[in-house]
Design a protein around this motif. Structure first.
Motif, PDB file in Angstrom:
ATOM      1  N   LEU A 148      31.545 -47.389 -39.689  1.00 45.43           N
ATOM      2  CA  LEU A 148      30.549 -47.460 -38.422  1.00 45.43           C
ATOM      3  C   LEU A 148      31.604 -46.849 -37.483  1.00 45.43           C
ATOM      4  O   LEU A 148      31.264 -47.005 -36.221  1.00 45.43           O
ATOM      5  N   GLY A 149      32.557 -46.031 -37.675  1.00 46.82           N
ATOM      6  CA  GLY A 149      33.326 -45.328 -36.905  1.00 46.82           C
ATOM      7  C   GLY A 149      34.921 -45.711 -36.300  1.00 46.82           C
ATOM      8  O   GLY A 149      35.430 -44.832 -35.637  1.00 46.82           O
ATOM      9  N   THR A 150      35.209 -46.639 -36.830  1.00 47.68           N
ATOM     10  CA  THR A 150      36.430 -47.035 -36.611  1.00 47.68           C
ATOM     11  C   THR A 150      37.564 -46.261 -37.631  1.00 47.68           C
ATOM     12  O   THR A 150      37.296 -45.788 -38.657  1.00 47.68           O
ATOM     13  N   ARG A 151      38.714 -45.783 -36.840  1.00 48.74           N
ATOM     14  CA  ARG A 151      39.796 -45.125 -37.657  1.00 48.74           C
ATOM     15  C   ARG A 151      40.868 -45.934 -37.892  1.00 48.74           C
ATOM     16  O   ARG A 151      41.562 -46.830 -36.874  1.00 48.74           O
ATOM     17  N   PHE A 152      41.304 -46.057 -39.267  1.00 51.58           N
ATOM     18  CA  PHE A 152      42.408 -46.751 -39.565  1.00 51.58           C
ATOM     19  C   PHE A 152      43.394 -45.769 -40.086  1.00 51.58           C
ATOM     20  O   PHE A 152      43.251 -45.106 -41.096  1.00 51.58           O
ATOM     21  N   HIS A 153      44.641 -45.640 -39.398  1.00 46.65           N
ATOM     22  CA  HIS A 153      45.655 -44.378 -39.880  1.00 46.65           C
ATOM     23  C   HIS A 153      46.942 -45.110 -39.994  1.00 46.65           C
ATOM     24  O   HIS A 153      47.360 -46.251 -39.722  1.00 46.65           O
ATOM     25  N   GLY A 157      49.366 -41.011 -38.513  1.00 45.43           N
ATOM     26  CA  GLY A 157      47.969 -40.533 -37.872  1.00 45.43           C
ATOM     27  C   GLY A 157      47.001 -40.139 -38.909  1.00 45.43           C
ATOM     28  O   GLY A 157      46.167 -39.733 -38.518  1.00 45.43           O
ATOM     29  N   ARG A 158      47.404 -39.918 -40.341  1.00 48.34           N
ATOM     30  CA  ARG A 158      46.517 -39.834 -41.341  1.00 48.34           C
ATOM     31  C   ARG A 158      45.511 -40.888 -41.730  1.00 48.34           C
ATOM     32  O   ARG A 158      45.978 -42.149 -41.786  1.00 48.34           O
ATOM     33  N   GLY A 163      39.841 -49.697 -49.022  1.00 50.18           N
ATOM     34  CA  GLY A 163      40.534 -50.489 -50.183  1.00 50.18           C
ATOM     35  C   GLY A 163      41.486 -51.383 -49.198  1.00 50.18           C
ATOM     36  O   GLY A 163      42.158 -50.860 -48.298  1.00 50.18           O
ATOM     37  N   GLY A 164      41.787 -52.408 -49.699  1.00 54.38           N
ATOM     38  CA  GLY A 164      42.817 -53.441 -49.144  1.00 54.38           C
ATOM     39  C   GLY A 164      44.245 -52.872 -49.435  1.00 54.38           C
ATOM     40  O   GLY A 164      45.083 -53.152 -48.529  1.00 54.38           O
ATOM     41  N   GLY A 165      44.505 -52.430 -50.473  1.00 53.50           N
ATOM     42  CA  GLY A 165      45.919 -51.999 -50.891  1.00 53.50           C
ATOM     43  C   GLY A 165      46.574 -50.892 -49.988  1.00 53.50           C
ATOM     44  O   GLY A 165      47.582 -51.118 -49.324  1.00 53.50           O
ATOM     45  N   PRO A 166      45.550 -49.984 -49.430  1.00 53.70           N
ATOM     46  CA  PRO A 166      46.161 -48.999 -48.469  1.00 53.70           C
ATOM     47  C   PRO A 166      46.584 -49.566 -47.131  1.00 53.70           C
ATOM     48  O   PRO A 166      47.156 -48.949 -46.269  1.00 53.70           O
ATOM     49  N   LEU A 167      45.990 -50.784 -46.830  1.00 57.98           N
ATOM     50  CA  LEU A 167      46.380 -51.149 -45.693  1.00 57.98           C
ATOM     51  C   LEU A 167      47.677 -51.696 -45.307  1.00 57.98           C
ATOM     52  O   LEU A 167      48.194 -51.934 -44.138  1.00 57.98           O
ATOM     53  N   ALA A 168      48.564 -51.702 -46.486  1.00 54.72           N
ATOM     54  CA  ALA A 168      49.911 -52.018 -46.341  1.00 54.72           C
ATOM     55  C   ALA A 168      50.594 -50.718 -45.644  1.00 54.72           C
ATOM     56  O   ALA A 168      51.601 -51.011 -44.884  1.00 54.72           O
ATOM     57  N   ARG A 169      50.308 -49.643 -45.454  1.00 51.63           N
ATOM     58  CA  ARG A 169      50.589 -48.673 -44.685  1.00 51.63           C
ATOM     59  C   ARG A 169      49.915 -48.501 -43.176  1.00 51.63           C
ATOM     60  O   ARG A 169      50.053 -47.612 -42.597  1.00 51.63           O
ATOM     61  N   LEU A 170      49.050 -49.355 -42.940  1.00 49.69           N
ATOM     62  CA  LEU A 170      48.470 -49.259 -41.604  1.00 49.69           C
ATOM     63  C   LEU A 170      49.153 -49.362 -40.546  1.00 49.69           C
ATOM     64  O   LEU A 170      50.227 -50.208 -40.527  1.00 49.69           O
ATOM     65  N   ALA A 171      49.132 -48.459 -39.609  1.00 48.28           N
ATOM     66  CA  ALA A 171      50.092 -48.488 -38.417  1.00 48.28           C
ATOM     67  C   ALA A 171      49.127 -48.239 -36.958  1.00 48.28           C
ATOM     68  O   ALA A 171      49.910 -48.625 -36.211  1.00 48.28           O
TER      69      ALA A 171
END
Length: 369
Positions: A148-153, A157-158, A163-171
């Motif tokens: 829907l247009g949100t950026r999680f990086h 900035g990448r 998935g839930g696992g990659p959220l461990a790197r969420l900055a």
């Protein structure tokens, strides 16, 4: 007599609309002169779209075409437009656990849900109802929000993969491109009250159903905590942990409200009006147990009947594993009726029909005064 049939699906066996139809056939076989009203229900999980489509005159199913399933493989999406302009979307239909080729607790996602929701928004819905039960993922709804247009990086900035696992790197989270909710707001339908985090949260309670190991659960809970620290909102709110935290994500990003799914579906399906003048209500589900009265379809039907119409209720269930609640004088256990759980599951429509016929022959309902 006026008989109201208000079943949940017998999950994994027969959908609610078929249950109601078969019950109607069985009842009419014994009492052809009775008025039989079918109101199939759901609790916000699998079958919600079908239940509402069946019950609301003028509801139109709008196909979306292929969308990303929870493991990335395409699945067919659809949403429901109600006559008042409300759009209804079912997570289980595009991001549900049965759509997974193999368990992937850290990689499964809700992107398909976001694609369907976005299509409904572009079609100009006045309000949105999102049924979130039955999810395959524990991604906090980030897949849907990303679609829907949100950026999680990450810290470089990448953009993070789904998935839930990659959220461990969420900055960081950029919501500047997030689509606006419809003017009438968003309701999230769920049948659970779990918070997002901790021992009663999304990962700990529902992760094992999705194939999560204890190590996966620890990773996912920490990842969701990281998401909550950056997104804000109320991770401890009742129901925030529904659908792997999808309820939390939508509630926070869109100020959506989390509501009991079975009650809202019953309202959309017109059950309160159908109960007026009823002499008997028949409800049921695959397994009646101690949780059935806690936000599930059967408990919701009982509450509506006892707080309003005050008519007798009969129960038909695949198996009955708890004492019958007050106001349910009659019940039929399909496992006992058929002789075994295997037979009941192998020929479900036969035994559902037979149960309704037997009820019609035995029950002598009288409307409450």
């Amino acid at each position: 007599m006026r008989i109201v049939l208000a079943p949940d699906s017998f999950k994994g066996t027969v959908e609610a609309s078929v249950v109601a139809e078969v019950w109607a056939e069985g009842w009419s076989r014994a009492r052809p002169g009775d008025e039989v009203v079918c109101v199939p229900l759901a609790d916000g999980g699998e079958g919600t779209l079908d239940a509402v489509a069946r019950a609301v005159p003028g509801a139109v199913r709008v196909p979306v075409g292929p969308v990303p399933g929870p493991d990335g493989r395409p699945v067919d999406g659809a949403w429901l437009r109600l006559p008042d302009g409300t759009g209804v979307v079912e997570l289980a239909a595009v991001s549900g656990l049965p759509l997974m080729a193999a368990p992937d607790p850290t990689g499964a996602h809700t992107a398909g849900l976001g694609v369907v929701v976005g299509t409904a928004l572009r079609a100009g819905v006045s309000a949105l109802v999102v049924a979130v039960g039955g999810s395959a993922s524990t991604d906090g709804g980030t897949g849907a929000l990303a679609a829907l247009g949100t950026r999680f990086h990450d810290s470089d900035g990448r953009e993070l993969p789904y998935g839930g696992g990659p959220l461990a790197r969420l900055a960081g989270i950029d919501t500047s491109g997030l689509a606006a909710p419809p003017p009438g707001g968003v309701q999230i339908l769920t049948d659970v009250t779990n918070p997002l985090l901790g021992p009663t949260g999304a990962a700990a309670v529902f992760g094992p159903q999705k194939g999560a190991t204890p190590a996966d659960i620890a990773v996912l809970d920490a990842a969701l905590a990281r998401l909550a620290a950056l997104l804000g909102g109320s991770p401890s709110a009742p129901g925030a942990g529904a659908a792997g935290g999808t309820a939390y994500g939508l509630a926070t990003a869109w100020n959506a409200s989390i509501v009991p799914g079975a009650l809202r579906v019953a309202e959309l399906a017109g059950l309160p009006d159908a109960l007026v003048g009823a002499d008997l209500v028949i409800t049921g589900e695959g397994r009646f147990d101690a949780t059935s009265a806690q936000g599930k379809v059967v408990g919701t039907v009982l509450d509506l009947v006892h707080h309003g119409a005050g008519v007798p209720v009969a129960l038909i269930a695949g198996s009955i594993a708890a004492p019958l609640p007050p106001g349910v004088p009659t019940a039929i256990d399909l496992t006992a009726l058929s002789g075994s759980s295997t037979e009941a599951r192998t020929n479900p429509t036969h035994w559902l029909r037979e149960a309704a016929t037997r009820l019609a022959g035995e029950v002598r309902p009288t409307a409450a005064t």
